[in-house]
Scaffold this active site. Structure first.
Site, PDB file in Angstrom:
ATOM      1  N   GLU A  51      -1.534  -1.994   2.968  1.00  0.00           N
ATOM      2  CA  GLU A  51      -1.406  -0.857   3.897  1.00  0.00           C
ATOM      3  C   GLU A  51      -0.083  -0.095   3.650  1.00  0.00           C
ATOM      4  N   GLY A  52       0.367  -0.101   2.398  1.00  0.00           N
ATOM      5  CA  GLY A  52       1.646   0.530   2.033  1.00  0.00           C
ATOM      6  C   GLY A  52       2.750  -0.506   2.040  1.00  0.00           C
TER       7      GLY A  52
ATOM      8  N   PRO B 206      -6.938  -0.744  -9.858  1.00  0.00           N
ATOM      9  CA  PRO B 206      -6.044  -1.594 -10.657  1.00  0.00           C
ATOM     10  C   PRO B 206      -4.823  -0.819 -11.160  1.00  0.00           C
ATOM     11  N   GLY B 207      -4.961   0.464 -11.440  1.00  0.00           N
ATOM     12  CA  GLY B 207      -3.846   1.248 -11.969  1.00  0.00           C
ATOM     13  C   GLY B 207      -3.130   2.099 -10.939  1.00  0.00           C
TER      14      GLY B 207
ATOM     15  N   HIS C  15      20.586 -28.125  20.047  1.00  0.00           N
ATOM     16  CA  HIS C  15      21.596 -27.850  19.010  1.00  0.00           C
ATOM     17  C   HIS C  15      21.667 -26.333  18.872  1.00  0.00           C
TER      18      HIS C  15
ATOM     19  N   GLN D  18       8.561  -0.728   0.640  1.00  0.00           N
ATOM     20  CA  GLN D  18       9.269   0.374  -0.032  1.00  0.00           C
ATOM     21  C   GLN D  18       8.586   1.708   0.304  1.00  0.00           C
TER      22      GLN D  18
ATOM     23  N   ARG E 267      -1.781   1.821  10.482  1.00  0.00           N
ATOM     24  CA  ARG E 267      -0.498   1.120  10.244  1.00  0.00           C
ATOM     25  C   ARG E 267       0.051   0.509  11.538  1.00  0.00           C
TER      26      ARG E 267
ATOM     27  N   PHE F 274      10.866 -26.527  12.028  1.00  0.00           N
ATOM     28  CA  PHE F 274      10.029 -27.729  11.935  1.00  0.00           C
ATOM     29  C   PHE F 274      10.625 -28.773  10.983  1.00  0.00           C
TER      30      PHE F 274
HETATM   31  O1  CS8 Z   1       0.603   7.784  -1.640  1.00  0.00           O
HETATM   32  C1  CS8 Z   1       1.152   7.786  -0.339  1.00  0.00           C
HETATM   33  C2  CS8 Z   1       1.012   6.396   0.273  1.00  0.00           C
HETATM   34  O2  CS8 Z   1       0.896   6.254   1.491  1.00  0.00           O
HETATM   35  N1  CS8 Z   1       1.005   5.343  -0.568  1.00  0.00           N
HETATM   36  C3  CS8 Z   1       0.758   3.985  -0.090  1.00  0.00           C
HETATM   37  C4  CS8 Z   1      -0.692   3.666  -0.270  1.00  0.00           C
HETATM   38  C5  CS8 Z   1      -1.193   2.676   0.737  1.00  0.00           C
HETATM   39  O3  CS8 Z   1      -0.680   2.544   1.838  1.00  0.00           O
HETATM   40  N2  CS8 Z   1      -2.251   1.994   0.381  1.00  0.00           N
HETATM   41  C6  CS8 Z   1      -2.889   1.090   1.255  1.00  0.00           C
HETATM   42  C7  CS8 Z   1      -4.298   0.910   0.838  1.00  0.00           C
HETATM   43  S1  CS8 Z   1      -5.302   0.205   2.111  1.00  0.00           S
HETATM   44  C8  CS8 Z   1      -4.805  -1.379   2.293  1.00  0.00           C
HETATM   45  O4  CS8 Z   1      -3.884  -1.857   1.722  1.00  0.00           O
HETATM   46  C9  CS8 Z   1      -5.589  -2.111   3.279  1.00  0.00           C
HETATM   47  S2  CS8 Z   1      -5.159  -3.734   3.478  1.00  0.00           S
HETATM   48  C10 CS8 Z   1      -6.478  -4.421   4.348  1.00  0.00           C
HETATM   49  C11 CS8 Z   1      -6.554  -3.946   5.722  1.00  0.00           C
HETATM   50  C12 CS8 Z   1      -5.419  -4.394   6.492  1.00  0.00           C
HETATM   51  C13 CS8 Z   1      -5.848  -4.709   7.838  1.00  0.00           C
HETATM   52  C14 CS8 Z   1      -4.962  -5.667   8.530  1.00  0.00           C
HETATM   53  C15 CS8 Z   1       2.636   8.254  -0.372  1.00  0.00           C
HETATM   54  C16 CS8 Z   1       3.407   7.535  -1.435  1.00  0.00           C
HETATM   55  C17 CS8 Z   1       3.311   8.044   0.971  1.00  0.00           C
HETATM   56  C18 CS8 Z   1       2.663   9.800  -0.518  1.00  0.00           C
HETATM   57  O5  CS8 Z   1       2.179  10.223  -1.674  1.00  0.00           O
HETATM   58  P1  CS8 Z   1       2.540  11.661  -2.348  1.00  0.00           P
HETATM   59  O6  CS8 Z   1       1.664  11.712  -3.528  1.00  0.00           O
HETATM   60  O7  CS8 Z   1       4.013  11.812  -2.533  1.00  0.00           O
HETATM   61  O8  CS8 Z   1       2.014  12.714  -1.275  1.00  0.00           O
HETATM   62  P2  CS8 Z   1       2.797  13.591  -0.193  1.00  0.00           P
HETATM   63  O9  CS8 Z   1       3.531  14.691  -0.909  1.00  0.00           O
HETATM   64  O10 CS8 Z   1       3.587  12.769   0.749  1.00  0.00           O
HETATM   65  O11 CS8 Z   1       1.595  14.241   0.611  1.00  0.00           O
HETATM   66  C19 CS8 Z   1       0.668  15.142   0.016  1.00  0.00           C
HETATM   67  C20 CS8 Z   1       0.040  15.982   1.103  1.00  0.00           C
HETATM   68  O12 CS8 Z   1      -0.582  15.150   2.087  1.00  0.00           O
HETATM   69  C21 CS8 Z   1      -0.017  15.409   3.371  1.00  0.00           C
HETATM   70  N3  CS8 Z   1       0.087  14.163   4.153  1.00  0.00           N
HETATM   71  C22 CS8 Z   1       0.665  13.006   3.762  1.00  0.00           C
HETATM   72  N4  CS8 Z   1       0.589  12.111   4.750  1.00  0.00           N
HETATM   73  C23 CS8 Z   1      -0.041  12.719   5.781  1.00  0.00           C
HETATM   74  C24 CS8 Z   1      -0.407  12.307   7.091  1.00  0.00           C
HETATM   75  N5  CS8 Z   1      -1.041  13.189   7.887  1.00  0.00           N
HETATM   76  C25 CS8 Z   1      -1.335  14.448   7.455  1.00  0.00           C
HETATM   77  N6  CS8 Z   1      -1.011  14.889   6.212  1.00  0.00           N
HETATM   78  C26 CS8 Z   1      -0.372  14.031   5.403  1.00  0.00           C
HETATM   79  N7  CS8 Z   1      -0.105  11.082   7.523  1.00  0.00           N
HETATM   80  C27 CS8 Z   1       1.360  15.973   3.078  1.00  0.00           C
HETATM   81  O13 CS8 Z   1       1.835  16.717   4.162  1.00  0.00           O
HETATM   82  C28 CS8 Z   1       1.069  16.815   1.860  1.00  0.00           C
HETATM   83  O14 CS8 Z   1       0.379  17.972   2.273  1.00  0.00           O
HETATM   84  P3  CS8 Z   1       0.943  19.430   1.929  1.00  0.00           P
HETATM   85  O15 CS8 Z   1      -0.118  20.327   2.493  1.00  0.00           O
HETATM   86  O16 CS8 Z   1       1.052  19.443   0.440  1.00  0.00           O
HETATM   87  O17 CS8 Z   1       2.257  19.501   2.624  1.00  0.00           O
HETATM   88  P1  FAD Z   2       2.504  -1.085  -6.997  1.00  0.00           P
HETATM   89  O1  FAD Z   2       2.217   0.262  -6.478  1.00  0.00           O
HETATM   90  O2  FAD Z   2       2.302  -1.330  -8.456  1.00  0.00           O
HETATM   91  O3  FAD Z   2       4.003  -1.476  -6.622  1.00  0.00           O
HETATM   92  C1  FAD Z   2       4.731  -2.540  -7.269  1.00  0.00           C
HETATM   93  C2  FAD Z   2       6.120  -2.605  -6.625  1.00  0.00           C
HETATM   94  O4  FAD Z   2       6.830  -1.361  -6.857  1.00  0.00           O
HETATM   95  C3  FAD Z   2       6.098  -2.791  -5.113  1.00  0.00           C
HETATM   96  O5  FAD Z   2       7.196  -3.575  -4.721  1.00  0.00           O
HETATM   97  C4  FAD Z   2       6.269  -1.385  -4.576  1.00  0.00           C
HETATM   98  O6  FAD Z   2       6.821  -1.340  -3.281  1.00  0.00           O
HETATM   99  C5  FAD Z   2       7.230  -0.804  -5.612  1.00  0.00           C
HETATM  100  N1  FAD Z   2       7.110   0.657  -5.695  1.00  0.00           N
HETATM  101  C6  FAD Z   2       6.056   1.378  -6.155  1.00  0.00           C
HETATM  102  N2  FAD Z   2       6.299   2.688  -6.083  1.00  0.00           N
HETATM  103  C7  FAD Z   2       7.540   2.817  -5.536  1.00  0.00           C
HETATM  104  C8  FAD Z   2       8.366   3.924  -5.183  1.00  0.00           C
HETATM  105  N3  FAD Z   2       7.961   5.185  -5.346  1.00  0.00           N
HETATM  106  N4  FAD Z   2       9.585   3.670  -4.655  1.00  0.00           N
HETATM  107  C9  FAD Z   2      10.017   2.397  -4.470  1.00  0.00           C
HETATM  108  N5  FAD Z   2       9.267   1.311  -4.773  1.00  0.00           N
HETATM  109  C10 FAD Z   2       8.056   1.521  -5.299  1.00  0.00           C
HETATM  110  N6  FAD Z   2      -6.323  -1.364  -0.945  1.00  0.00           N
HETATM  111  C11 FAD Z   2      -7.322  -0.617  -0.429  1.00  0.00           C
HETATM  112  O7  FAD Z   2      -7.486   0.552  -0.780  1.00  0.00           O
HETATM  113  N7  FAD Z   2      -8.159  -1.130   0.504  1.00  0.00           N
HETATM  114  C12 FAD Z   2      -8.048  -2.393   0.951  1.00  0.00           C
HETATM  115  O8  FAD Z   2      -8.826  -2.797   1.821  1.00  0.00           O
HETATM  116  C13 FAD Z   2      -7.020  -3.221   0.392  1.00  0.00           C
HETATM  117  N8  FAD Z   2      -6.903  -4.511   0.773  1.00  0.00           N
HETATM  118  C14 FAD Z   2      -5.980  -5.305   0.161  1.00  0.00           C
HETATM  119  C15 FAD Z   2      -5.923  -6.654   0.493  1.00  0.00           C
HETATM  120  C16 FAD Z   2      -5.047  -7.492  -0.168  1.00  0.00           C
HETATM  121  C17 FAD Z   2      -5.011  -8.943   0.183  1.00  0.00           C
HETATM  122  C18 FAD Z   2      -4.186  -6.975  -1.170  1.00  0.00           C
HETATM  123  C19 FAD Z   2      -3.218  -7.858  -1.910  1.00  0.00           C
HETATM  124  C20 FAD Z   2      -4.219  -5.635  -1.469  1.00  0.00           C
HETATM  125  C21 FAD Z   2      -5.115  -4.785  -0.818  1.00  0.00           C
HETATM  126  N9  FAD Z   2      -5.199  -3.432  -1.120  1.00  0.00           N
HETATM  127  C22 FAD Z   2      -6.174  -2.658  -0.578  1.00  0.00           C
HETATM  128  C23 FAD Z   2      -4.268  -2.862  -2.085  1.00  0.00           C
HETATM  129  C24 FAD Z   2      -2.867  -2.653  -1.512  1.00  0.00           C
HETATM  130  O9  FAD Z   2      -2.863  -1.546  -0.659  1.00  0.00           O
HETATM  131  C25 FAD Z   2      -1.893  -2.447  -2.684  1.00  0.00           C
HETATM  132  O10 FAD Z   2      -1.743  -3.707  -3.318  1.00  0.00           O
HETATM  133  C26 FAD Z   2      -0.570  -1.905  -2.218  1.00  0.00           C
HETATM  134  O11 FAD Z   2      -0.687  -0.600  -1.704  1.00  0.00           O
HETATM  135  C27 FAD Z   2       0.486  -1.884  -3.337  1.00  0.00           C
HETATM  136  O12 FAD Z   2      -0.016  -1.346  -4.518  1.00  0.00           O
HETATM  137  P2  FAD Z   2       0.132  -2.153  -5.900  1.00  0.00           P
HETATM  138  O13 FAD Z   2      -0.297  -3.540  -5.652  1.00  0.00           O
HETATM  139  O14 FAD Z   2      -0.544  -1.384  -6.954  1.00  0.00           O
HETATM  140  O15 FAD Z   2       1.688  -2.178  -6.183  1.00  0.00           O
END
Ligand code: CS8
Ligand code: FAD
Length: 392
Positions: A372-373, A138-139, A287, A376, A252, A347
């Protein structure tokens, strides 16, 4: 200039080989016959698509990136993308349930011991089960490093406490859980665990009622004093963040492929309708204002697919694909949202009606820009690669 392609050779080709064509045929037919006919009803009832998942499992369309050693087909990313697109064409709610399962498996594929893979991937390929990737809280969503779920070592066990928000959580057989094991170590203080869903202390909350993809299952899950054996640590203590990120390099492109499926579906539905609907004495496709909307939809779908295949191909070539995976996810999500919106426009008023397919596509599309990220976050990742590619 090209990035990360230097050691991969061969002609540039978008032609599918015989195996890839067979995979395309199988998954396309599966989507047309098993998913499309029930998608609207699943959307209405919000019922989890167990019946489809069982059939997809039997057809070899689940756990597609699990290696043969663990009972999977061990497909490459390009093949997995083809499957995801076709499933997404049928219904992205169903595709999300299947892909979220693949997402939970990805950290194990990337970093687990042979024994853990045998135990937890093996059971997924044997039986139609689903797993859940429990990272978001949540946070803490975009900022994975800010998670608060704690795992504390007690003897040869770990005790996990925290709350997660994830897909498949009401139906999962096991969870990938990312937890803080050393609060003083930043991202190097996070560890990944595989946790059996029937472990005492795990409580899934109510199913969230989402805007779209309503048959998929999103729930908050609480972990209260959940005891996990040491052998369920994936890789090493402190490696969890990287495992969680490396998993996205696999998933991704596949989430993006699902978005391409939706963009393609919107294009096909709108093109068919535009040939049938007449105004001012001719089909609306005649059209130019409507025809150009369809042309833009076609470009969106093709360009998004090209980026998905490139991101998949780079990974299959054994190179790090994070840059392209984020591009594919960003672009394909936008393509899905734009095509669904433009499709409703083509439509006309009936596009707004729940009896028509476009309304569901419109609602289903938005999540691609969030989970999945977010878009942004994809831009953040892409932009962080740029200075190394193009130094001042
Ligand atoms: O926090 C990272 C991020 O990706 N945030 C987005 C979170 C996200 O995508 N959540 C999705 C949750 S799952 C979900 O939504 C599922 S939905 C349902 C299923 C769907 C099916 C259809 C960030 C913001 C990109 C990065 O965070 P930072 O804290 O700034 O960390 P970094 O400095 O970038 O990285 C720290 C170290 O990790 C290494 N790193 C980062 N990425 C990679 C990859 N490969 C290998 N290593 C990686 N990809 C990075 O190099 C840093 O390591 P160092 O050794 O310090 O250099
Ligand atoms: P926040 O991080 O609070 O972001 C709020 C807004 O601020 C967004 O527009 C974001 O892009 C923007 N923002 C945040 N930080 C930055 C930045 N540094 N720069 C610019 N813009 C920024 N998570 C899992 O772990 N596993 C799952 O299976 C999974 N399934 C999901 C399924 C659904 C249907 C949903 C809705 C969510 C799911 N999630 C899952 C969570 C999902 O990955 C998060 O909702 C998503 O990563 C965004 O996080 P948040 O909702 O906390 O938004």
């Amino acid at each position: 200039r090209h990035y990360a392609t230097s050691s991969a050779s061969g002609p540039v080709s978008f032609g599918l080989d015989d195996d890839q064509r067979a995979i395309d045929d199988l998954s396309r037919t599966f989507a047309q016959e098993k998913i499309v006919p029930v998608a609207a009803e699943l959307d209405r009832t919000m019922e989890y698509p167990w019946a489809i998942l069982k059939e997809a499992h039997a057809a070899g369309l689940m756990n597609t990136h699990v290696a043969e050693e663990y009972g999977g087909p061990g497909l490459g990313m390009v093949e997995c993308s083809i499957i995801s697109e076709n499933l997404g064409f049928g219904c992205t709610g169903v595709q999300t349930a299947i892909e979220a399962n693949g997402l939970a498996e990805a950290p194990l594929i990337v970093g687990a011991s042979h024994e853990l893979k045998m135990k937890y991937l093996g059971r997924m390929t044997e039986t139609p089960l689903v797993a859940s990737y429990a990272v978001t809280e949540p946070g803490a969503g975009s900022d994975v490093a800010a998670i608060k779920t704690k795992a504390v070592k007690e003897g040869d066990k770990w005790v996990i406490n925290g709350t997660k928000m994830c897909t498949n959580s009401g139906h999962a057989n096991w969870f990938f859980v990312l937890a803080v094991t050393d609060p003083s170590a930043g991202v190097k203080g996070l560890t990944g665990f595989v946790v059996d869903a029937d472990t005492p202390g795990i409580t899934p909350g109510r199913k969230e009622i989402n805007m779209g993809q309503r048959c998929s299952d999103t729930r908050m899950v609480t972990f209260q004093d959940v005891v996990v054996p040491q052998e369920n640590v994936i890789g090493a203590v402190g490696e969890g963040f990287k495992l969680a990120m490396k998993a996205f390099d696999i998933t991704r492109p596949l989430v993006a492929a699902g978005a391409v499926g939706l963009a393609q579906r919107a294009l096909e539905e709108a093109t068919k309708y535009a040939q049938e609907r007449k105004t001012m004495g001719k089909a609306i496709i005649d059209h130019q204002g409507v025809a150009f909307m369809l042309a833009d939809m076609a470009v969106n779908a093709e360009a998004a697919r090209a980026l998905v295949w490139k991101s998949a191909w780079v990974k299959d070539a054994g190179q790090r694909n994070s840059y392209y995976a984020s591009m594919a996810k960003l672009y394909a999500s936008r393509a899905a949202v734009e095509n669904a919106s433009t499709g409703v426009q083509v439509f006309g008023g009936i596009g707004f009606n729940t009896e028509m397919p476009m309304e569901k596509l419109f609602r289903d599309s938005k999540i691609f820009e969030l989970y999945e990220g977010t878009s942004q976050i994809q831009r953040l990742i892409i932009s962080r690669h740029l200075p190394a590619l193009y130094p001042a």
